[in-house]
Scaffold this active site. Structure first.
Site, short mmCIF file in Angstrom:
data_model
loop_
_atom_site.label_atom_id
_atom_site.label_comp_id
_atom_site.label_asym_id
_atom_site.label_seq_id
_atom_site.Cartn_x
_atom_site.Cartn_y
_atom_site.Cartn_z
CB CYS A 85 -0.97 -0.05 1.17
SG CYS A 85 -2.28 1.19 1.05
CG HIS A 194 -3.36 -3.67 3.38
ND1 HIS A 194 -2.38 -2.98 4.05
CD2 HIS A 194 -4.00 -2.76 2.60
CE1 HIS A 194 -2.44 -1.69 3.72
NE2 HIS A 194 -3.41 -1.54 2.84
CD GLU A 196 -0.58 -5.48 5.92
OE1 GLU A 196 -0.62 -6.10 4.84
OE2 GLU A 196 -0.78 -4.24 5.99
#
Lengths: 223, 81
Positions: A85, A194, A196
């Site tokens: 990002c 994302h 994570e």
């Protein structure tokens, strides 16, 4: 094995990125933007957020942080480097990856679970996936539209440097549905969604993001 | 004191959703003149005295390095009295 996670002023996702590193079985090392020492890490993640308030352009000021100068040198020598990002925006501003991320075509900040396909599983960050594998991970950004000139796009496509593509409707106007790209060597990856935030199904839409973090462990073992 | 102005614009081939949104808003207010709108940035840099050739070259360098992203933007540098 140590994976560094950089915190700039305004970074949001450093804790989740560090947690993902630990889930994958590595040691997460916090790196500070003003410290040019990488503290012996084997790989680095630039996490998401709004570094320097996204002032000027997203990632434009972070690119000149002291920690970035060491990261740029080490990544040039082959160290695995993942920008997620805002981290992807920093990589483009630092010219480690081509193109730029611009305002979403519909102008809205997007926050949704997004299906993407892994288009290149030969990079340091995607080897845990199979070619063409589809995964669902969160997408949340205001400036995620990947733009580049026609020659760059043709080169990225021709050399297989598209790492991930959005599946279905184009969420943000990115050229050729690009969600992530890599450099020629495959050690640097920039990704807009994302992984994570999707490492276990209790806290994310899936656990399908974990593969990015297990991949880099494999890359470091095989070095 | 002189003012150096740096104007930064997205390259014509880069999608400008902000400009497009402004272009769509104008006719809603009764302004029907605009065929298209592009939105850019303007930097005003104040310096002591008249700028030297060397200072202007430094501003050019700064614009290319930081103020604009040459991958997607173009810029112009001029001195305003």
């Amino acid at each position: 094995m140590k994976v560094g996670v950089v915190t700039f002023p305004g970074t949001l996702d450093d804790r989740d990125a560090a947690r993902a590193v630990r889930f994958a079985g590595a040691q997460a090392v916090a790196l500070w933007h003003a410290d040019s020492d990488l503290h012996g890490v084997d790989a680095v993640i630039l996490p998401g957020g709004f570094s320097y308030g996204d002032y000027l352009r997203c990632g434009a000021i972070s690119r000149f942080a002291p920690v970035m100068q060491t990261i740029i040198t080490r990544a040039g020598e082959g160290m695995p480097l993942l920008g997620i990002c805002n981290g992807f925006q920093v990589l483009c501003e630092a010219h480690l990856l081509p193109g730029a991320l611009t305002r979403n075509s519909e102008l809205h900040f997007l926050c949704r679970d997004q299906k993407i396909s892994i288009e290149n599983n030969k990079t340091a960050w995607t080897s845990s996936y199979s070619q063409g594998e589809e995964i669902v991970i969160p997408l949340k950004n205001g400036e995620g539209s990947f733009q580049c000139d026609d020659a760059t796009l043709a080169r990225l496509e021709g050399d297989g440097r598209i790492v991930a593509r959005y599946v279905g409707e184009n969420p943000n106007g990115s050229r050729n549905l690009i969600a992530g790209i890599t450099n020629e060597r495959g050690n640097i990856v920039g990704l807009m969604p994302h992984p994570e935030h999707a490492i276990d199904s209790l806290t994310g839409p899936s656990d399908q993001g974990l593969g990015f973090f297990t991949s880099v462990l494999t890359a470091m073992v095989n070095k | 004191m002189a003012k150096i102005v740096v104007d930064v614009m997205l390259k014509p081939e880069i999608l400008d959703p902000q400009g497009t949104a402004v272009a769509a808003a104008l006719p809603r207010l009764g302004f029907s003149f605009a065929q298209s709108v592009r939105q850019g940035k303007r930097f005003e840099i104040e310096i002591e005295g008249e700028p030297t050739v060397e200072q202007l070259a430094q501003v050019e360098k700064a614009a290319e390095t930081l103020l604009a992203n040459p991958v997607i933007e173009t810029f112009t540098v001029r001195v305003e009295k």
